[in-house]
Design an enzyme around this catalytic site. Structure first.
Site, PDB file in Angstrom:
ATOM      1  N   PHE A 156       0.819  -1.151   0.336  1.00  0.00           N
ATOM      2  CA  PHE A 156       0.445   0.105   0.060  1.00  0.00           C
ATOM      3  C   PHE A 156       0.667   1.402  -0.023  1.00  0.00           C
ATOM      4  O   PHE A 156      -0.232   2.306  -0.242  1.00  0.00           O
ATOM      5  CB  PHE A 156      -1.109   0.468   1.317  1.00  0.00           C
ATOM      6  CG  PHE A 156      -0.224   0.645   2.637  1.00  0.00           C
ATOM      7  CD1 PHE A 156      -0.231   1.857   2.813  1.00  0.00           C
ATOM      8  CD2 PHE A 156       0.283  -0.861   3.640  1.00  0.00           C
ATOM      9  CE1 PHE A 156       0.564   2.084   3.922  1.00  0.00           C
ATOM     10  CE2 PHE A 156       0.898  -0.196   4.177  1.00  0.00           C
ATOM     11  CZ  PHE A 156       1.213   1.328   5.027  1.00  0.00           C
ATOM     12  N   LYS A 180      -1.137  -7.170  -9.492  1.00  0.00           N
ATOM     13  CA  LYS A 180      -1.875  -6.894  -7.850  1.00  0.00           C
ATOM     14  C   LYS A 180      -2.109  -5.932  -7.382  1.00  0.00           C
ATOM     15  O   LYS A 180      -0.850  -6.291  -6.356  1.00  0.00           O
ATOM     16  CB  LYS A 180      -1.546  -9.158  -7.358  1.00  0.00           C
ATOM     17  CG  LYS A 180      -2.296  -9.519  -6.653  1.00  0.00           C
ATOM     18  CD  LYS A 180      -4.142  -7.869  -5.602  1.00  0.00           C
ATOM     19  CE  LYS A 180      -3.458  -8.113  -4.477  1.00  0.00           C
ATOM     20  NZ  LYS A 180      -3.524  -7.460  -3.396  1.00  0.00           N
ATOM     21  N   CYS A 288       9.768   1.153   3.204  1.00  0.00           N
ATOM     22  CA  CYS A 288      10.750   0.350   3.959  1.00  0.00           C
ATOM     23  C   CYS A 288      12.165   1.020   4.057  1.00  0.00           C
ATOM     24  O   CYS A 288      12.727   0.076   4.754  1.00  0.00           O
ATOM     25  CB  CYS A 288      10.374  -1.081   2.841  1.00  0.00           C
ATOM     26  SG  CYS A 288      11.412  -0.001   1.424  1.00  0.00           S
ATOM     27  N   GLU A 382       8.989  -3.855  13.196  1.00  0.00           N
ATOM     28  CA  GLU A 382       8.603  -2.583  12.054  1.00  0.00           C
ATOM     29  C   GLU A 382       7.602  -1.636  12.556  1.00  0.00           C
ATOM     30  O   GLU A 382       6.810  -2.908  12.936  1.00  0.00           O
ATOM     31  CB  GLU A 382       8.685  -3.250  10.595  1.00  0.00           C
ATOM     32  CG  GLU A 382       8.761  -2.417   9.880  1.00  0.00           C
ATOM     33  CD  GLU A 382       8.359  -2.748   8.438  1.00  0.00           C
ATOM     34  OE1 GLU A 382       8.160  -4.408   8.066  1.00  0.00           O
ATOM     35  OE2 GLU A 382       8.519  -1.981   7.562  1.00  0.00           O
TER      36      GLU A 382
HETATM   37  P1  NAD Z   1       1.477  -6.339   2.911  1.00  0.00           P
HETATM   38  O1  NAD Z   1       2.389  -7.559   3.592  1.00  0.00           O
HETATM   39  O2  NAD Z   1       0.722  -6.830   3.917  1.00  0.00           O
HETATM   40  O3  NAD Z   1       0.463  -7.031   1.392  1.00  0.00           O
HETATM   41  C1  NAD Z   1       1.332  -6.501   0.461  1.00  0.00           C
HETATM   42  C2  NAD Z   1       0.467  -7.385  -0.628  1.00  0.00           C
HETATM   43  O4  NAD Z   1       0.734  -9.216   0.146  1.00  0.00           O
HETATM   44  C3  NAD Z   1      -0.543  -6.737  -0.641  1.00  0.00           C
HETATM   45  O5  NAD Z   1      -1.256  -6.829  -2.223  1.00  0.00           O
HETATM   46  C4  NAD Z   1      -2.063  -7.676   0.322  1.00  0.00           C
HETATM   47  O6  NAD Z   1      -3.672  -7.810  -0.259  1.00  0.00           O
HETATM   48  C5  NAD Z   1      -1.281  -8.919  -0.025  1.00  0.00           C
HETATM   49  N1  NAD Z   1      -1.101 -10.022   1.549  1.00  0.00           N
HETATM   50  C6  NAD Z   1      -1.691  -9.547   2.961  1.00  0.00           C
HETATM   51  N2  NAD Z   1      -1.853 -10.304   2.957  1.00  0.00           N
HETATM   52  C7  NAD Z   1      -1.537 -11.856   2.585  1.00  0.00           C
HETATM   53  C8  NAD Z   1      -1.544 -12.585   2.839  1.00  0.00           C
HETATM   54  N3  NAD Z   1      -1.468 -13.467   4.302  1.00  0.00           N
HETATM   55  N4  NAD Z   1      -1.291 -13.548   1.880  1.00  0.00           N
HETATM   56  C9  NAD Z   1      -1.343 -13.401   0.720  1.00  0.00           C
HETATM   57  N5  NAD Z   1      -0.848 -11.363   0.403  1.00  0.00           N
HETATM   58  C10 NAD Z   1      -0.894 -11.042   1.438  1.00  0.00           C
HETATM   59  O7  NAD Z   1       2.192  -5.033   3.106  1.00  0.00           O
HETATM   60  P2  NAD Z   1       1.748  -4.138   3.407  1.00  0.00           P
HETATM   61  O8  NAD Z   1       1.053  -3.061   4.322  1.00  0.00           O
HETATM   62  O9  NAD Z   1       0.957  -3.968   1.947  1.00  0.00           O
HETATM   63  O10 NAD Z   1       3.374  -2.940   3.198  1.00  0.00           O
HETATM   64  C11 NAD Z   1       3.940  -2.325   4.017  1.00  0.00           C
HETATM   65  C12 NAD Z   1       5.323  -3.387   4.308  1.00  0.00           C
HETATM   66  O11 NAD Z   1       5.427  -3.523   2.737  1.00  0.00           O
HETATM   67  C13 NAD Z   1       6.115  -3.176   4.908  1.00  0.00           C
HETATM   68  O12 NAD Z   1       6.350  -3.815   5.880  1.00  0.00           O
HETATM   69  C14 NAD Z   1       7.092  -2.068   4.710  1.00  0.00           C
HETATM   70  O13 NAD Z   1       7.983  -2.736   4.675  1.00  0.00           O
HETATM   71  C15 NAD Z   1       6.795  -3.379   3.304  1.00  0.00           C
HETATM   72  N6  NAD Z   1       7.650  -3.080   1.682  1.00  0.00           N
HETATM   73  C16 NAD Z   1       9.054  -3.336   1.926  1.00  0.00           C
HETATM   74  C17 NAD Z   1       9.388  -2.566   0.727  1.00  0.00           C
HETATM   75  C18 NAD Z   1      11.119  -3.017   0.084  1.00  0.00           C
HETATM   76  O14 NAD Z   1      11.523  -3.154  -0.839  1.00  0.00           O
HETATM   77  N7  NAD Z   1      11.453  -3.851   0.993  1.00  0.00           N
HETATM   78  C19 NAD Z   1       8.703  -1.971  -0.523  1.00  0.00           C
HETATM   79  C20 NAD Z   1       7.605  -1.413   0.270  1.00  0.00           C
HETATM   80  C21 NAD Z   1       7.061  -1.391   1.422  1.00  0.00           C
END
Ligand code: NAD
Length: 491
Positions: A156, A180, A288, A382
């Site tokens: 997000f 997605k 991140c 985090e």
């Molecule tokens: P999230 O892991 O909750 O969601 C990411 C994606 O996975 C979304 O599209 C969501 O629909 C899907 N998803 C959520 N729960 C799931 C599950 N149980 N099984 C399968 N798919 C699932 O992450 P978020 O809250 O959207 O984003 C924040 C996180 O992303 C933070 O931890 C941040 O550090 C990380 N992030 C990392 C980077 C990087 O480059 N390492 C970059 C941006 C964000």
């Protein structure tokens, strides 16, 4: 009788084969602006049958797209870059509305999307193969070949930039992509789909399927998808990496982070304070690459005073955006309270932040917590909010040991004027992206983006030159045309 809720935008739809399509399912989630809590739209939770349609469209488009010479393919991205520039204001406004970040931060996000697209436009210069006469009259050559239908699952926190980490490169390299988006910010991707169409991308090459866990699992399981890239939390990155590779797919899964800043007593106070405050609070700490833990080596009290001064200039609703939802707001506040109960000292307190006229917005003010010890949850987990947890050590080696012990490894930064000391820390920090006097050490194109340890699963990085290896496979051809080449033991 309930009045129907007034939505600002029409219900979000999937995007398949060059057009918007209703999901075959009937489950939807609300899309709400974190800025003021106003409803924006609804997003469908798609079914595997929707994904099947997208994969079929992508599969149909693949032969013609992958056989289009790359110099022609990138013409679409020259036009797409121009369209991102032309529509920058509108894209930034939408991004800010659905994510909660400030308009200025959203503009920066679109500008970064433009830079990512510029890199894709340069790919013809970077993917030339190799050729060598390996024995008389016999040549070996290599070429980068597209994989087929690939997928990209995004989080997000950057509704436009993170999709653009994968979209231009994967597609310019000849693949057909299924995106997605996060169900929390599904609006921007639809806008990008329209711009790609306007830029002349053939139907079926780019598709968008909305949904949550069910559709992510379906992507990992789908026999028609060759590779899956994921960006999100570590917990889900692990699930996706395991599931996709268990199905013999190529997978690169980027996870969460806990980025450490090491501040030495000789650091330039004003510059350090500005960098630390901007890094921990930019995008409301939902990056991140955000600074989350700071380790002061020796006496850095005056620098901490300046950090607090800078933090107090950051005002929710003015130069600080909202966090994504109430759940996040409560989680962040819980971390602060827990640290306080464990003996840490909250120097700047962002709890209970309110913005006049936006009472339903979800805000947390900048928060500086001092005298944190390495065992506290604010030191190890985090938080994903505008919070910096300050620990103290007497020596650089103790500080490095704390950084090394954290399970993540996205970024680490050192603030000092001593080049030798900076080099010492660069060599020992266990993170993929290192900053020296830089609070957010994001490598810019053509350098690639990717962490280490529990911040990334899989080989290579997601952007820049390193992404070429992920989105293509090498074809090795050995050629002999003339009889005079003869026959030898190798060819
Ligand atoms: P999230 O892991 O909750 O969601 C990411 C994606 O996975 C979304 O599209 C969501 O629909 C899907 N998803 C959520 N729960 C799931 C599950 N149980 N099984 C399968 N798919 C699932 O992450 P978020 O809250 O959207 O984003 C924040 C996180 O992303 C933070 O931890 C941040 O550090 C990380 N992030 C990392 C980077 C990087 O480059 N390492 C970059 C941006 C964000």
């Amino acid at each position: 009788m309930h009045q129907p809720v007034q939505m600002k935008y029409a219900p979000v739809k999937n995007y398949i084969n060059g057009g918007f399509a209703e999901s075959k399912g009937n489950r939807t989630l609300p899309v709400v602006s974190p800025i003021d809590g106003n409803p924006l739209s609804t997003v469908p939770m798609s079914l595997t049958a929707d994904l099947d349609d997208a994969v079929a469209a992508a599969k149909k488009a693949f032969p013609a797209w992958s056989r289009t010479p790359i110099k022609e393919r990138v013409q679409v991205f020259f036009r797409y870059k121009y369209l991102l520039e032309k529509n920058l204001e509108e894209l930034a406004k939408l991004c800010s509305e659905e994510n909660g970040k400030t308009y200025g931060e959203a503009v920066a996000e679109i500008e970064k999307s433009i830079e990512l697209t510029e890199f894709a436009c340069s790919l013809p210069q970077l993917v030339t193969g190799e050729v060598l006469e390996v024995s008389r009259g016999v040549e070996c050559r290599t070429e980068h070949v597209a994989l087929g239908v690939v997928a990209s699952i995004v989080p997000f926190n950057f509704p436009s930039m993170v999709p653009n980490w994968t979209l231009p490169n994967a597609i310019a390299l000849g693949n057909c992509l299924i995106m997605k988006p996060s169900e929390k910010v599904p609006l921007s991707t639809g806008r990008l789909a329209k711009l790609l169409k306007e830029a002349g991308l053939p139907d079926g090459v780019f598709n968008v399927i909305h949904g949550d866990v069910e559709i992510v699992n379906a992507i990992c399981d789908h026999p028609g998808i060759e590779a899956v890239s994921f960006v999100g939390s570590t917990k889900v990155a692990k699930l996706v990496y395991q599931r996709a590779t268990n199905n013999y797919k190529r997978c690169l899964a980027l996870g969460g982070a806990k980025n450490h800043l090491l501040v030495l007593p000789d650091a330039i106070p004003g510059m350090t304070a500005q960098n630390v405050a901007a890094s921990m609070s930019g995008c409301a700490g939902q990056r991140c690459m955000a600074a989350s833990a700071m380790i002061g080596v020796g006496n850095i009290d005056s620098i901490i005073d300046k950090i607090c001064e800078e933090a107090r200039k950051i005002v929710p609703g003015e130069n600080l955006g909202a966090v994504i939802n109430k759940e996040s707001q409560q989680r962040i506040e819980r971390y602060i309270t827990e640290a306080e109960q464990q003996g840490a000292v909250v120097l700047v307190d962002g709890r209970q932040a309110k913005v006049n006229g936006k009472e339903n917005g979800t805000y947390v003010g900048p928060t500086v917590i001092d005298h944190v010890t390495p065992g506290m949850s604010v030191a190890t987990e985090e938080i994903f909010g505008p919070v910096i947890s300050i620990m103290r050590t007497n020596t650089v080696d103790e500080a490095i040991a704390i950084e090394n012990a954290n399970p993540y490894g996205n970024a680490a930064s050192v603030f000092t004027q001593n080049g030798g000391m900076a080099r010492y820390i660069i060599d020992r920090a266990s993170a993929g992206m290192i900053g020296v006097n830089v609070g957010v050490p994001v490598p810019r194109e053509p350098f690639s983006f990717g962490g280490w340890n529990e911040s990334k699963f899989g080989v290579g990085d997601i952007t820049g030159k390193s992404s070429i290896g992920f989105w293509t496979k090498l074809k090795k051809t050995t050629i002999k045309w003339n009889a005079e080449a003869g026959v030898n033991w190798m060819s």
